[in-house]
Design a protein around this motif. Structure first.
Motif, short mmCIF file in Angstrom:
data_model
loop_
_atom_site.label_atom_id
_atom_site.label_comp_id
_atom_site.label_asym_id
_atom_site.label_seq_id
_atom_site.Cartn_x
_atom_site.Cartn_y
_atom_site.Cartn_z
N TYR A 86 -28.02 -54.64 -6.46
CA TYR A 86 -28.89 -53.68 -7.13
C TYR A 86 -30.35 -54.11 -6.99
O TYR A 86 -30.67 -55.30 -7.02
N ASP B 214 -25.06 -52.05 -16.62
CA ASP B 214 -24.09 -53.11 -16.87
C ASP B 214 -24.22 -54.24 -15.84
O ASP B 214 -24.01 -55.40 -16.16
N ALA B 215 -24.56 -53.87 -14.59
CA ALA B 215 -24.58 -54.86 -13.51
C ALA B 215 -25.86 -55.70 -13.49
O ALA B 215 -25.82 -56.90 -13.22
N LYS C 146 -16.42 -57.00 -19.81
CA LYS C 146 -17.23 -55.78 -19.90
C LYS C 146 -17.35 -55.36 -21.35
O LYS C 146 -16.35 -55.23 -22.05
N LYS D 208 -27.80 -49.38 -6.08
CA LYS D 208 -27.02 -50.35 -5.32
C LYS D 208 -27.19 -50.11 -3.83
O LYS D 208 -27.05 -48.98 -3.35
N GLU E 44 -18.73 -44.47 -22.26
CA GLU E 44 -17.69 -44.47 -21.22
C GLU E 44 -16.30 -44.78 -21.76
O GLU E 44 -15.40 -45.11 -21.01
N GLN F 8 -25.19 -46.02 -15.85
CA GLN F 8 -24.50 -46.96 -16.73
C GLN F 8 -23.99 -48.16 -15.94
O GLN F 8 -24.07 -49.31 -16.40
N ARG F 9 -23.46 -47.91 -14.72
CA ARG F 9 -22.99 -49.02 -13.89
C ARG F 9 -24.14 -49.95 -13.54
O ARG F 9 -23.99 -51.19 -13.55
N ALA F 10 -25.30 -49.37 -13.23
CA ALA F 10 -26.47 -50.20 -12.91
C ALA F 10 -26.92 -51.01 -14.11
O ALA F 10 -27.25 -52.20 -14.00
N HIS G 28 -23.04 -41.80 -14.93
CA HIS G 28 -22.14 -42.94 -14.73
C HIS G 28 -22.80 -43.99 -13.84
O HIS G 28 -22.65 -45.19 -14.08
N ALA G 29 -23.52 -43.54 -12.81
CA ALA G 29 -24.19 -44.49 -11.91
C ALA G 29 -25.25 -45.29 -12.67
O ALA G 29 -25.40 -46.50 -12.46
#
Length: 222
Positions: free
Chosen positions: A180, A164-165, A64, A173, A134, A160-162, A157-158
């Motif tokens: 995603y 990164d993914a 990461k 998701k 983060e 950022q997770r998307a 945060h959601a």
């Protein structure tokens, strides 16, 4: 220091002659769907980090943001790749990754202190401070965003997770398959009267219903 929300710059679709607003990877929804379904537009893959951790002397594969799991957790927890704590009286790294410091004889979270100093008053009731990268110990002004409430904080945060993914901050998701996808291909539902916070593919939901019915039928036959 950014207060209350992100600063967003709207851009037009990068397809020649199209003046629609860009939604995904620099394209409007129409031209992005053409690119994905028919291959009419060439889309570059999102950038990725190298295979080796950026920490000096570490040969593990990056997981990461360029670091392996061990070093990324250390940065999250300590704010540095080092593990040495500060001397008493100086700002201290906490076990949850945040930094606290002495203010008028009381220990307070450093990012809260910096945010309140930037806006010139205490944070409004319910407001929270978000770290853009983060990393909870990175309390530079440009890395902090004051969120009006926890729901807005969780949205950041959601996104950022998307990102990164899958490389798309605006994708969601699926609650069933865990993949995603563009929200235009999904259905959303809200809970407790709040805004939409759960997305899923209709075919995934239908498959889940069929599987549950089959499981109940099998249990009844046993």
């Amino acid at each position: 220091m950014t207060a209350a929300a992100y600063s967003i710059t709207l851009k037009n679709c990068s397809t020649h002659g199209c003046d629609r607003q860009a939604q995904t990877r620099g394209f409007c929804n129409k031209h992005y769907k053409q690119a994905r379904n028919k291959g009419l537009i060439s889309i570059a893959k999102p950038p990725s980090y190298g295979p080796i951790c950026l920490a000096d002397g570490c040969g593990d594969q990056s997981a990461k943001r360029g670091y392996c799991d061990k070093h990324y957790r250390r940065i999250q927890r300590n704010g540095t790749l080092d593990t040495v704590r500060q001397a008493p009286g100086l700002p201290q790294y906490r076990s949850d990754g945040y930094i606290d410091q002495l203010v008028d004889g009381r220990r307070q979270l450093q990012h809260i202190v910096i945010a309140e100093k930037a806006i010139g008053k205490p944070l409004p009731k319910g407001a929270e401070v978000h770290h853009i990268n983060e990393i909870r110990s990175d309390n530079r002004n440009e890395n902090l965003v004051v969120c009006p409430d926890r729901q807005y904080h969780m949205i950041l945060h959601a996104r950022q997770r998307a990102l990164d993914a899958c490389g798309h901050a605006g994708w969601h998701k699926c609650a069933y398959c865990g993949q995603y996808d563009d929200p235009t291909n999904m259905t959303g539902r809200s809970s407790r009267g709040k805004s939409i916070n759960t997305f899923y593919h209709k075919h995934c939901a239908a498959k889940s219903v069929r599987e549950r019915k089959a499981a109940r039928k099998l249990k009844q036959q046993q």
